[in-house]
Scaffold this active site. Structure first.
Site, PDB file in Angstrom:
ATOM      1  N   GLY A 594      46.487 -41.218  37.036  1.00 20.36           N
ATOM      2  CA  GLY A 594      46.947 -40.625  38.280  1.00 20.36           C
ATOM      3  C   GLY A 594      45.784 -40.095  39.091  1.00 20.36           C
ATOM      4  N   GLY A 596      42.293 -41.088  38.682  1.00 18.15           N
ATOM      5  CA  GLY A 596      41.040 -41.814  38.714  1.00 18.15           C
ATOM      6  C   GLY A 596      41.086 -43.073  37.898  1.00 18.15           C
ATOM      7  N   ASP A 710      50.992 -32.536  34.547  1.00 21.15           N
ATOM      8  CA  ASP A 710      51.366 -33.938  34.742  1.00 21.15           C
ATOM      9  C   ASP A 710      51.793 -34.530  33.405  1.00 21.15           C
ATOM     10  OD1 ASP A 710      51.915 -36.195  36.146  1.00 21.15           O
ATOM     11  OD2 ASP A 710      49.837 -36.803  36.459  1.00 21.15           O
TER      12      ASP A 710
END
Ligand SMILES: *[C@@H]1O[C@H](CO)[C@@H](O)[C@H](O)[C@H]1NC(C)=O
Ligand SMILES: *[C@@H]1O[C@H](CO)[C@@H](O)[C@H](O)[C@H]1NC(C)=O
Ligand SMILES: *[C@@H]1O[C@H](CO)[C@@H](O)[C@H](O)[C@H]1NC(C)=O
Ligand SMILES: *[C@@H]1O[C@H](CO)[C@@H](O)[C@H](O)[C@H]1NC(C)=O
Ligand SMILES: *[C@@H]1O[C@H](CO)[C@@H](O)[C@H](O)[C@H]1NC(C)=O
Ligand SMILES: *[C@@H]1O[C@H](CO)[C@@H](O)[C@H](O)[C@H]1NC(C)=O
Ligand SMILES: *[C@@H]1O[C@H](CO)[C@@H](O)[C@H](O)[C@H]1NC(C)=O
Length: 921
Positions: A594, A596, A710
């Site tokens: 998400g 890189g 996340d």
């Protein structure tokens, strides 16, 4: 006289009634046989606001202003501000009805309330709500119940009754208002009702204690609050879906045939059949590419307006240019979705929505570059690219063919421009059509969205030497010629053919040639040497600069001040990592997280690592980043991906992690192409426990809390033994232990995002708990967080589950494989654990620690039952197969062996938490 007045009054009443009936159907046939189609003109006299709440046809007040009696609304002016009710005068509209945005609004936000005085000797009270007409069904409902010592039941059908929640009596002096603030079962309790078409709600309040006690209660004190005297129901949140009921007609096509009753009267509108509730109905919508009110003649307007209404629009934000169709002010962009906000021109801060930073807009390539690391939640016009953070945009959700049919809304207005389809390249929805965009045809360049935006490219100028001889530009192309005469050559600087000089004598030529050649060789060599050195020097300087910028010194200090960390965490040089990844070769790309790009690398000591190149990090975030590296480097948990170190010599710091070979939980669960490895239910429970343990450790064990932010199945990686490793801390935030929440830009992934966090922007540990609940559902249902059902419609896994969980036995919802392997009790426990994690209010969710404990208890029980059933241990071997090498305190065997409890039915999860607390660790 009196008689006459009475007659007149009667006449007026009759008249009003007649008018009301006629007005009821604005589209109905009038006495003359004329048909009135609702249009801006016929609705001109209709009020559109009540207080500050707006509404629009088919809803309305007064003759000719609403479609049929279902849609008549009532504005109650006796309160300040006035309140708007649906036709029953009971269901209040708390948000307006607006068609100005693309019609994806799921329904009307409404509320109702009930309050019933208690009567002594009466122990059962009924409360109900009925939808205000056949056109409505309720979908998402959260209610608060207040009272004192009652069980509240939901009467689903005539013969099915479900306990919703229970209220106890609070201590004296607690008023209804106070009890409602926390609504935690003391004087007030709260419950969500499943999504789905509900057209009436019936509740029963049943007094919990015996009559004797009840009487004792009513006698006693007098200074008690109203909680003791009445019960009430308040809406916290409720959505009402609506549609136009089909009368006898079977479908949209049949409905459209009757011009006098068909509701979708606007051009460019479409009709979709719905079966929300009991009555089949249809919804009108503006066609793709159009916005507005489909129920009014001329209501659907092109969503894209190729002519900006304003002149002299600002077209830049600091150093970022903002070309049409985008704009910075109302009237400067071609559509609402292309309106950006230049929040800080000095620092070139250009924002889309409230949390996305735009760093570039490229109309030629149809790309918008986003520099924030949040997961972009964009509308239907945007598609994210797999490889970069760039967004591809379309100007309308139409095909080129559709768009060209309505030239007034067609975006490609420039001569020499053409239309082009935009496909999504996102990994999981790749090659779905998004819409169209424009581009200049070959040989032209510029902005295809403005008149004469595409200008001829002078190829002879832009690519000198393209011909190797005389070059001639034409509109849209070029052609080459040769120099006339053999002795002429083309001088690229003068751009003309020149007579060549006379040939010198051969010998002279040779001598000169040799000399010059040697000289040039020498010069070339030394230049090369020098240049190399110089470049090296420059690169070195650049690296040093980045290193300093990235606060390498600070980090060095941070790491060296911690003796434990220094031997574990390393600052890598760029050279080392370039070597490890073969210069960041494309074949080494493992994937795109998400936040890189991730490369696989092999260090000189043969360690295999994953190297993450993060997305652009703002200077202000570097400090936080350094802190994060410092903290993560100290975390040593077997279920958290190990950070080996980082490299600070690049613009954006690189992170070096331990390489985890078996991919992510997401891949194993949902990807058909995964190695065919199927996770057993034991593995699922173990992986869930391990991941929960890692998150609980992050939340509480470290000196500062780390909120992951996340959590999702693709961030739970599996190593060679399929042990879980939580990864990707790109979005994580550190929070000192006395801080319970922080306000941040909302980040996270669609389908996993905590709704409370999304609405308030207040981050706390319970947001991770919510996301983890979704992961549990993925394990239990084997479905993706956003999935397409057999019927083809898209569902959000958590709302799907919450609804099904309330209406169906859980065994029917769980995946087939899970049903085969897990006991019913286990399925139930995991389902109720997930349900608790998914509570709307964070405070009602368990902590990660409690979740971990609950899962451990389940595993221990499972182990015990295996042990009992197969005393000789053959099966057991299989069971602990994957854990054999494991010797940590989390290991199955240890927990399993140390549990010593009589097997018992679990009554509630709380009990489970308590019992799991007794498990020695
Ligand atoms: C229909 O209405 C228009 C004006 O609204 C009127 O001129 C016309 O005569 C009407 N037609 C009939 C058949 O009544
Ligand atoms: C319902 O209860 C919640 C707490 O659970 C509270 O925040 C909310 O304000 C209450 N709503 C109403 C309408 O009382
Ligand atoms: C059309 O709809 C109107 C109103 O519902 C109804 O009165 C009329 O009979 C319908 N006409 C036909 C041809 O079905
Ligand atoms: C732009 O952002 C600023 C600051 O965040 C805000 O106050 C303003 O209302 C925004 N403007 C628009 C048009 O959204
Ligand atoms: C924006 O620029 C000003 C100088 O004009 C500077 O003081 C400020 O720190 C900058 N803000 C950000 C968030 O970079
Ligand atoms: C470019 O546009 C002009 C004017 O419409 C037209 O005459 C010409 O043929 C176009 N050229 C190309 C290559 O499409
Ligand atoms: C775009 O997607 C459609 C299917 O939705 C496919 O037919 C088409 O070939 C794709 N176009 C490109 C350029 O990939």
């Amino acid at each position: 006289m009196g008689f006459l007045a009475h007659d007149a009054a009667l006449l007026i009443v009759v008249l009003i009634l007649v008018l009301r009936c006629a007005g009821g159907g604005a589209a109905a046939v009038q006495a003359s046989g004329n048909v009135t189609i609702p249009s801006t003109a016929t609705l001109a006299h209709c009020p559109k606001m009540c207080g500050d709440i707006i509404f629009d046809y088919p809803f309305g007040i007064g003759t000719g202003c609403f479609r049929d009696p279902d849609f008549e609304v009532i504005c109650n002016h006796s309160t300040q501000p006035p309140r708007l009710f649906l036709n029953d005068g009971d269901t209040e509209l708390v948000d307006g009805i607006s068609f100005s945005l693309p019609a994806n609004s799921p329904g009307l936000a409404v509320a109702f309330s009930r309050s019933i005085p208690m009567i002594s000797d009466v122990d059962v009270y009924n409360v109900s709500w009925t939808a205000p007409g056949r056109s409505f069904v309720a979908s998402q409902i959260q209610l608060n119940f207040t009272g004192c010592d009652f069980d509240i039941y939901w009467l689903r059908d005539i013969d099915s009754r479900a306990l919703v929640c229970a209220v106890t009596c609070p201590s004296e002096g607690i008023t209804e208002t106070i009890a409602r603030q926390s609504c935690d079962g003391i004087g007030c309790c709260s419950s969500t009702f499943p999504t789905g078409g509900i057209s009436s709600l019936k509740f029963q309040f049943v007094r919990r204690n015996s009559k004797v006690e009840g009487q004792a209660r009513t006698e006693g004190k007098t200074n008690r609050s109203s909680l003791w005297d009445r019960i009430s129901v308040e809406t916290d949140f409720m959505l009402l879906s609506w549609g136009v009921v089909l009368d006898q007609q079977p479908d949209c096509a049949a409905a459209a045939k009757n011009k006098t009753s068909y509701a979708c009267v606007s051009e460019h509108s479409t009709c979709t059949y719905e079966l929300n509730g009991i009555y089949p109905s249809y919804m009108c919508k503006c066609r793709d590419g159009y916005n507005g009110n489909p129920h009014v003649l001329g209501g659907c307007l092109p969503g894209y307006n190729p002519n900006p209404q304003k002149v002299n629009c600002s077209r830049s934000c600091g150093s970022i240019s903002v070309p049409f169709p985008f704009g910075l002010e109302e009237g400067c962009s071609a559509r609402e979705e292309f309106l950006l906000n230049c929040t800080d021109a000095v620092n070139s801060t250009l924002m889309y929505g409230w949390d996305q930073y735009v760093s570039e807009i490229n109309v030629g390539k149809g790309i918008m570059a986003i520099s924030s690391d949040a997961f972009p939640v964009f509308g239907t016009l945007y598609a994210q690219s797999t490889a970069t953070q760039d967004l591809h945009w379309a100007v309308a959700n139409q095909s080129c063919q559709q768009a060209q049919q309505d030239i007034s809304a067609y975006a490609c207005v420039s001569a020499n421009s053409t239309c082009l389809g935009v496909n999504s390249t996102e990994k999981f929805v790749s090659n779905t059509y998004v819409g169209y965009r424009c581009k200049c045809v070959d040989g032209f360049d510029g902005n295809p969205y403005i008149l004469n935006g595409c200008q001829d490219i002078d190829e002879c100028e832009t690519t000198p030497g393209i011909c190797g001889g005389p070059c001639h530009n034409t509109v849209g192309g070029y052609y080459c010629t040769k120099c006339p005469g053999k002795t002429q050559y083309y001088d690229t600087t003068k751009k003309q053919c020149t007579q060549a000089k006379r040939q010198p004598s051969l010998l002279f030529g040779i001598v000169i040639g040799f000399g010059a050649g040697f000289g040039i060789l020498l010069l070339g060599l030394s230049t090369l040497l020098f240049a190399n050195r110089w470049r090296g020097e420059v690169e070195k300087k650049q690296r040093r600069k980045y290193f300093l910028e990235n606060q390498g010194l600070l980090l060095e200090q941070l790491i060296s001040s911690d003796e434990n960390a220094s031997d574990k965490t390393k600052i890598f040089s760029l050279q080392e990592l370039e070597k490890a990844t073969n210069n960041f070769d494309n074949t080494r790309i493992l994937g795109r997280g998400g936040h890189g790009m991730v490369y696989k690398g092999i260090l000189s000591d043969q360690r295999v690592v994953a190297i993450k190149k993060s997305m652009i990090i703002k200077q202000s975030e570097i400090n936080e980043f350094i802190n994060e590296v410092a903290i993560l480097s100290q975390i040593n948990h077997r279920n958290i991906v190990k950070l080996f170190g980082c490299c600070l010599e690049t613009k954006v710091p690189l992170l070096v992690y331990d390489f985890v070979p078996n991919g992510s939980l997401y891949q194993i669960l949902h990807s058909a192409t995964s190695s065919g490895f199927l996770l057993s239910w034991d593995d699922c429970l173990r992986i869930a426990t391990e991941a929960a343990g890692a998150l609980s450790y992050l939340h509480s064990s470290a000196s500062v809390s780390v909120f992951h932010r996340d959590v999702k199945s693709s961030n739970i990686l599996l190593d060679a033994n399929y042990t879980a490793k939580v990864s990707d801390f790109g979005a994580s935030r550190l929070v000192s232990i006395d801080q319970t929440h922080v306000s941040t830009l909302v980040q996270g992934t669609l389908g996993y995002l905590d709704p409370e966090y999304y609405h308030t922007g207040q981050l706390n540990e319970k947001s991770d708990v919510y996301s983890f609940g979704v992961v549990l559902l993925e394990l239990l249902l084997r479905r993706e967080p956003i999935f397409t059902s057999e019927s083809g419609s898209k569902h959000n896994l958590s709302s799907y589950f919450l609804w099904e969980f309330k209406t169906r036995p859980i065994k029917e919802i769980a995946a087939t494989q899970v049903r085969e392997e897990a006991s019913e009790e286990e399925i139930k426990s995991v389902a109720s654990l997930a349900e608790m994690c998914l509570r709307l209010r964070g405070e009602e969710r368990p902590t990660m620690k409690e979740v971990e404990m609950a899962l451990q208890t389940m595993r221990a029980k499972r182990f015990k039952s295996y042990q009992a059933a197969h005393e000789n241990g053959k099966e057991m071997h299989g069971l602990i197969r994957l854990r054999a090498k494991d010797s940590s305190d989390h290991s199955f065997a240890q927990v399993g062996y140390s549990v010593d409890q009589p097997s018992q039915r679990w009554c509630s999860l709380e009990q489970e938490f308590i019992s799991s607390g007794e498990v020695p660790r």
